[in-house]
Scaffold this active site. Structure first.
Site, PDB file in Angstrom:
ATOM      1  N   HIS A  62       9.547   4.269   3.832  1.00  0.00           N
ATOM      2  CA  HIS A  62      10.541   3.282   3.405  1.00  0.00           C
ATOM      3  C   HIS A  62       9.821   2.198   2.584  1.00  0.00           C
ATOM      4  O   HIS A  62       8.776   1.708   3.003  1.00  0.00           O
ATOM      5  CB  HIS A  62      11.178   2.677   4.657  1.00  0.00           C
ATOM      6  CG  HIS A  62      12.406   1.884   4.381  1.00  0.00           C
ATOM      7  ND1 HIS A  62      13.625   2.189   4.939  1.00  0.00           N
ATOM      8  CD2 HIS A  62      12.613   0.788   3.609  1.00  0.00           C
ATOM      9  CE1 HIS A  62      14.525   1.305   4.528  1.00  0.00           C
ATOM     10  NE2 HIS A  62      13.923   0.442   3.722  1.00  0.00           N
ATOM     11  N   GLN A 117       3.346  -5.738   3.118  1.00  0.00           N
ATOM     12  CA  GLN A 117       2.911  -6.548   4.241  1.00  0.00           C
ATOM     13  C   GLN A 117       2.390  -7.878   3.738  1.00  0.00           C
ATOM     14  O   GLN A 117       2.062  -8.028   2.565  1.00  0.00           O
ATOM     15  CB  GLN A 117       1.785  -5.844   5.003  1.00  0.00           C
ATOM     16  CG  GLN A 117       2.202  -4.548   5.678  1.00  0.00           C
ATOM     17  CD  GLN A 117       1.058  -3.982   6.516  1.00  0.00           C
ATOM     18  OE1 GLN A 117       0.525  -4.631   7.405  1.00  0.00           O
ATOM     19  NE2 GLN A 117       0.671  -2.766   6.204  1.00  0.00           N
ATOM     20  N   ASN A 133       0.887  -1.153   0.000  1.00  0.00           N
ATOM     21  CA  ASN A 133       0.000   0.000   0.000  1.00  0.00           C
ATOM     22  C   ASN A 133       0.924   1.201   0.000  1.00  0.00           C
ATOM     23  O   ASN A 133       1.719   1.366   0.914  1.00  0.00           O
ATOM     24  CB  ASN A 133      -0.866  -0.039   1.264  1.00  0.00           C
ATOM     25  CG  ASN A 133      -2.080   0.856   1.157  1.00  0.00           C
ATOM     26  OD1 ASN A 133      -2.628   1.028   0.080  1.00  0.00           O
ATOM     27  ND2 ASN A 133      -2.500   1.414   2.268  1.00  0.00           N
ATOM     28  N   HIS A 172       8.134  -0.793   1.446  1.00  0.00           N
ATOM     29  CA  HIS A 172       7.829  -2.049   2.137  1.00  0.00           C
ATOM     30  C   HIS A 172       6.419  -2.489   1.810  1.00  0.00           C
ATOM     31  O   HIS A 172       5.602  -1.697   1.331  1.00  0.00           O
ATOM     32  CB  HIS A 172       7.977  -1.877   3.655  1.00  0.00           C
ATOM     33  CG  HIS A 172       6.879  -1.080   4.283  1.00  0.00           C
ATOM     34  ND1 HIS A 172       6.752   0.290   4.120  1.00  0.00           N
ATOM     35  CD2 HIS A 172       5.823  -1.449   5.052  1.00  0.00           C
ATOM     36  CE1 HIS A 172       5.688   0.714   4.769  1.00  0.00           C
ATOM     37  NE2 HIS A 172       5.090  -0.314   5.344  1.00  0.00           N
TER      38      HIS A 172
END
Lengths: 367, 367
Positions: A182, A186, A171, A184
């Site tokens: 940063h 999930q 997202n 990333h």
């Protein structure tokens, strides 16, 4: 792929992955030494027939921290430990400190509605040590590694015997509430098959039963024959704006050979998939200039299979429907479950094909 | 309820409703004399098994107009006509100038995926002539009139013989892309039963079949017995944070007697329902001070019934999960169809009960 497992001071698991051998040059850190005391529960929604996850400890989670503290960067000051050590690695995966689901969620006892333990897993996937970069700033090889990492996490979660469905996602965008910039993503892992995956499986199995072949085996040749909605065709993988796109510039990345899991891709297929995914993400940033806020979800078959009908694919939902104009989910989307889209997928695909990738900045400094 | 029907210069229908006899003091206007040439289509999403609506003409729709032009206010300058005439009326309903669905949508011919005409209706419901007010600034009687108007539109749309499900909603807040601040809602009417209504009907019918009574006949007494999640109980209607709330301060308004349609409420039940609805909306604005952005959806039984198991109710999704913190739908919500909520409904209901309604400004001037 190289990988190494660690345990954080607070008991959480960490895995570092690399294209080259992993080397760690500092202690394995955690922002807090306190063990995570998550007691997530699920309650049943009797009218929507879906579980709702409650994680009351999440209210205190990190929110737009000051720029000097980035929990996803390697720890530089041992007085302010982050989630990651210094060292040589490309991608890191660790258990979320604020999970909505855990493998060890305790039985909550009696509750209103149908209440049960929030069994599952929530992991954070850090795409790079470079805090300022984007996923599409990674090399094709690094994105190929990410596909391997997602596959490895899925395999590991399946091996717990408690997980039936794994959703990896990214997202991105302050516009949609992303609190850590940063790069990333999930992973949410469920002990049941959630509604979207259940519907996809049911739909794909009905198609397979009716026509004798997986949906993807028809869809890819049809899209190639038409060509109108194809963004890039790399042979063993391709990107399209699907003819039934719900978001204006919705982009799907598909393997040309129907498979259900990332782990089923050959090395060559994975490399092709990575090239197409990077291309798709770069085009979205190039479309209006600047970082396109988006949600990317990785759809794999449920793990209680085999489910040969389920089509592995990635869906990217870009949140801008025009420059500066967000798509919001309003009455029809949330209240009825049906999307209204202002542009035909054929027109959106044409615009995405026309993006000049030379114009897309690679340094991520455009925000 | 008083009402009067009109036809706009561009051919669209307009109905004015009033607690007192309706009187019109100017021409019936339209912002443009050009007939609406909408050709909406629907395409089938083969994996989510839902229709997607395409309305390519919507891209040019009104967006944050300058403050001097408000298309939902009565026309004051005939050189710049709005949607509404001057006169004596409380509520106005007209066909949307930028519809995602129309009753006369033409057959689009062959297309990719399963393509068909976007048959349905999209209406705009203007709650008041006061551009600066809020729905909860209306009197209990005016909100009761709105419930009658929603019921009347549902009855009229059913009478076309083309509509199977009607969704009335209000989407409020610049935070969620609302482009016109004049208090208003919309109605979407579908020629089929959309996914959310289909799931609700299936779930409610299964409950009824299992237990021999409608779900609402058990839910209301259970919530009253517990009391933990009740916000206000007005006898013939009540508000609760449901035990399976997906949004932090999600509020449902329910009739105490199970019915499926607004038109089935008695005068006394409707008056009670209106009082509870107004109370619920005012508490949400009082919770953090200021206008709570929210989506409100009115759930009625599909129109191909009777469907005695389907529970009429209103759902309000407040978008703030804490002061200044929006809830965004991210990976698990959009990619899996399951919500993560940071607060138990019992705690949220306690906060909503504690709101001092004396502190909630009535003039709407708090934005």
């Amino acid at each position: 792929m190289h990988q190494q497992d660690f345990t954080k001071p607070d008991g959480r698991a960490l895995t570092l992955y690399g294209l080259h051998p992993v080397r760690v040059d500092s202690e394995i850190p955690s922002p807090s030494p306190d063990p995570v005391d998550a007691r997530p529960v699920m309650r049943w929604h009797p009218l929507r027939s879906e579980w709702v996850m409650y994680a009351a400890h999440r209210m205190g989670r990190t929110f737009l921290p000051p720029p000097e503290y980035n929990p996803l960067a390697p720890t530089s000051d041992p007085e302010h430990p982050t989630e990651l050590p210094r060292g040589t690695y490309d991608i890191a995966v660790f258990q979320n400190r604020f999970p909505s689901l855990t493998l060890t969620a305790p039985d909550p006892g009696l509750g209103p509605a149908d209440t049960r333990a929030g069994v599952g897993a929530c992991e954070v996937v850090v795409f790079s040590q470079d805090a300022g970069g984007r996923l599409c700033d990674l090399s094709d090889e690094q994105i190929g590694l990410l596909l391997q990492v997602w596959a490895d996490r899925t395999t590991r979660l399946a091996a717990t015997g408690k997980i039936k469905s794994v959703l990896a996602f990214e997202n991105r965008g302050v516009e949609v509430g992303v609190t850590l910039h940063h790069p990333h993503g999930q992973i949410y892992a469920y002990d049941h098959i959630p509604p979207v995956q259940a519907t996809m499986l049911r739909s794909a199995e009905a198609y397979h039963a009716d026509l004798g072949r997986p949906w993807l085996a028809d869809f890819v040749p049809q899209e190639r024959a038409s060509g109108e909605r194809v963004i890039r065709d790399d042979g063993e993988a391709l990107s399209v704006v699907p003819p039934f796109a719900r978001y204006t510039y919705e982009t799907w990345v598909l393997p040309a050979r129907p498979v259900g899991l990332l782990s089923e891709l050959s090395d060559a297929e994975r490399a092709s998939f990575a090239r197409v995914l990077r291309d798709a993400l770069r085009r979205l940033d190039g479309l209006f200039g600047g970082r396109m806020p988006y949600l990317m979800t990785v759809h794999q078959a449920p793990l209680d299979g085999p489910h040969p009908a389920f089509p592995l694919h990635i869906e990217i939902y870009p949140y801008l429907r025009a420059p500066g104009r967000m798509k919001y989910l309003a009455g029809t989307e949330q209240g009825a479950g049906e999307f209204a889209n202002d542009k035909y997928p054929e027109a959106a695909a044409q615009e995405l094909r026309a993006v000049n990738l030379e114009d897309v900045k690679l340094d991520g400094g455009d925000q």
